[in-house]
Design a protein around this motif. Sequence first.
Motif, short mmCIF file in Angstrom:
data_model
loop_
_atom_site.label_atom_id
_atom_site.label_comp_id
_atom_site.label_asym_id
_atom_site.label_seq_id
_atom_site.Cartn_x
_atom_site.Cartn_y
_atom_site.Cartn_z
N TYR A 48 50.77 31.90 36.82
CA TYR A 48 50.28 32.40 35.53
C TYR A 48 48.79 32.06 35.33
CZ TYR A 48 54.24 34.54 33.18
OH TYR A 48 55.23 35.42 32.81
N ALA A 49 48.40 30.86 35.73
CA ALA A 49 46.99 30.48 35.59
C ALA A 49 46.11 31.43 36.40
CB ALA A 49 46.79 29.04 36.05
N GLU A 50 46.63 31.84 37.55
CA GLU A 50 45.90 32.77 38.42
C GLU A 50 45.72 34.12 37.74
OE1 GLU A 50 43.64 32.28 41.19
OE2 GLU A 50 45.34 30.98 41.69
N ALA A 51 46.77 34.57 37.05
CA ALA A 51 46.73 35.88 36.40
C ALA A 51 45.95 35.87 35.08
CB ALA A 51 48.15 36.39 36.16
N ALA A 52 45.87 34.67 34.46
CA ALA A 52 45.34 34.60 33.09
C ALA A 52 43.84 34.35 33.04
CB ALA A 52 46.06 33.51 32.31
N HIS A 53 43.20 34.13 34.20
CA HIS A 53 41.77 33.80 34.15
C HIS A 53 40.90 34.97 34.58
CE1 HIS A 53 41.81 33.10 38.58
NE2 HIS A 53 40.54 33.39 38.47
N GLY A 54 39.64 34.90 34.25
CA GLY A 54 38.67 35.89 34.71
C GLY A 54 38.94 37.31 34.21
N GLU A 55 38.51 38.27 35.02
CA GLU A 55 38.63 39.68 34.63
C GLU A 55 40.07 40.13 34.47
OE1 GLU A 55 36.63 42.91 36.62
OE2 GLU A 55 34.79 41.73 36.78
N LEU A 56 40.92 39.70 35.39
CA LEU A 56 42.34 40.07 35.31
C LEU A 56 42.96 39.47 34.06
CD1 LEU A 56 44.12 41.70 37.29
CD2 LEU A 56 45.11 39.52 38.00
N GLY A 57 42.53 38.27 33.71
CA GLY A 57 43.02 37.64 32.49
C GLY A 57 42.61 38.42 31.25
N GLN A 58 41.41 38.99 31.27
CA GLN A 58 40.94 39.79 30.14
C GLN A 58 41.72 41.09 30.01
OE1 GLN A 58 36.42 39.33 30.86
NE2 GLN A 58 36.68 39.28 28.66
N ARG A 59 42.10 41.67 31.12
CA ARG A 59 42.96 42.86 31.06
C ARG A 59 44.24 42.50 30.32
NH1 ARG A 59 45.86 45.69 36.23
NH2 ARG A 59 43.77 46.49 36.63
N GLY B 212 51.07 31.86 25.92
CA GLY B 212 49.82 31.45 25.28
C GLY B 212 48.64 31.50 26.24
N MET B 213 48.88 31.15 27.50
CA MET B 213 47.81 31.23 28.50
C MET B 213 47.30 32.66 28.62
SD MET B 213 49.43 28.76 31.46
CE MET B 213 48.20 29.16 32.71
N ARG B 214 48.22 33.62 28.54
CA ARG B 214 47.82 35.03 28.65
C ARG B 214 46.99 35.49 27.47
NH1 ARG B 214 47.46 37.98 32.53
NH2 ARG B 214 49.33 39.02 33.29
N ARG C 251 38.89 29.89 35.83
CA ARG C 251 40.02 29.46 36.65
C ARG C 251 40.30 27.98 36.43
NH1 ARG C 251 42.77 29.92 42.09
NH2 ARG C 251 42.19 27.82 42.67
N ALA C 252 39.24 27.20 36.37
CA ALA C 252 39.41 25.75 36.21
C ALA C 252 40.12 25.42 34.89
CB ALA C 252 38.05 25.06 36.26
#
Lengths: 209, 209
Positions: free
Chosen positions: A107-118, A183-185, A194-195
């Motif tokens: 989930y942390a991988e999916a929720a960060h950066g550009e993909l996280g903003q999507r 909530g992470m999403r 990412r950090a």
Amino acid sequence: MAFMEITTEAPQQHRPRGRPREFDADAALDHAIAVFSVRGYHGTAISDLADAMQLTPGSLYKAFKDKRGILLAAFDRYRLVRSTKLKAAIAPFPAGRDKIRAALLFYAEAAHGELGQRGCLVIATAAELAVTDPVAAERVEVAHATNEAVMKDCVVLGQSDGSISANIDAAETARALLCLLQGMRIVGKTGRSRAEMMAVADMAMKLLD
Amino acid sequence: MAFMEITTEAPQQHRPRGRPREFDADAALDHAIAVFSVRGYHGTAISDLADAMQLTPGSLYKAFKDKRGILLAAFDRYRLVRSTKLKAAIAPFPAGRDKIRAALLFYAEAAHGELGQRGCLVIATAAELAVTDPVAAERVEVAHATNEAVMKDCVVLGQSDGSISANIDAAETARALLCLLQGMRIVGKTGRSRAEMMAVADMAMKLLD
DNA sequence: TGATATAGGAAACGATCGTTTCCTATATGG
DNA sequence: CCATATAGGAAACGATCGTTTCCTATATCA
């Protein structure tokens, strides 16, 4: 995001009667997922979908009945893809505690950066349609219940293999984990690093103590 | 939800020049908050807002410039009301740990039942507009950062008053708490019970260990 | 009182929405 | 080959959207 590894298999006994479909429904729905996730349901016009899916409005309506049908089909595919990948992410680890750590990192991988903003289509649907569309609401509910059950199974497994204390309530721990994952999403919608997200995943492991 | 205890004070030195406003802007925005929370931004028509706020479209445009102006005004008022109530909820407790417990219970109270299904306007805005509207995105970011800072202050306070271990990272704990609070609001969109949300709040206290 | 300034609201605006129609294209079944 | 069945897509549909216009009402300032 290479979705196309995961496909909806066709029975493939005998070709159906009429003219065969010229487009790949899974690939088209992957584009629909991206558009709906970014623009929301009511914020997405049929022309947006037609552009992204490379189909004419007429073809969209022939294949998916109406706009809501496209959303629901995209939702179902999103769930299939994500739950398949989640299972793959936790499968390599035999211990319950390590499976949960893997799920948190996934989930942390999916929720960060550009993909996280999507963002996550389940959350977008929950936020926008849960109150006004009973069918959409039920699919969101099933999605949450399924994720909650996956977490609970991991906790129970961990309690039997000794990696998680037997004194904690598996159901309530799973529900708290679900809230934290969702909530992470949401927090990731504003573009976190990412950090930051990895640190949240790390902290969440305390719920297993 | 009695919002009207909290009002936006007017300078009230000299009456402005022209015809005075006949409606209460705070009361009207409280209705706008409810409509936007339930239907989303793009799912809300001006006629919906006019009905709920008991104003004609013309008056809405005179007072708030356009639809986006209504959303941003409603968003700002929502934040004012909620953060005022949050501060009131944690104020009676001197210890940092107890303040955080109070904050978790405050969110559990808002996230369950019918009110929970209505949802949080910050989350609705984050889900629907964060990617496409930079102004809305920044307000969501400020809202999250503010909540995160409130949590962090409570953790730091708890570490100085001895109610929370000095060994944990206050910033990362606060961020994890923020994710969990936001997740409760999302999960609450499908209608969870008070007991379920209270249990999540209870579990979340483990993040302070 | 008359000039100025702002609020309230009915009506109308063009634009865009989701959807349907209708025709052509391509397949199978007999 | 002809009947049947489904897909693709251009064009048009009425409905509804967000917004503006225009006129009236009500206040202050001089």
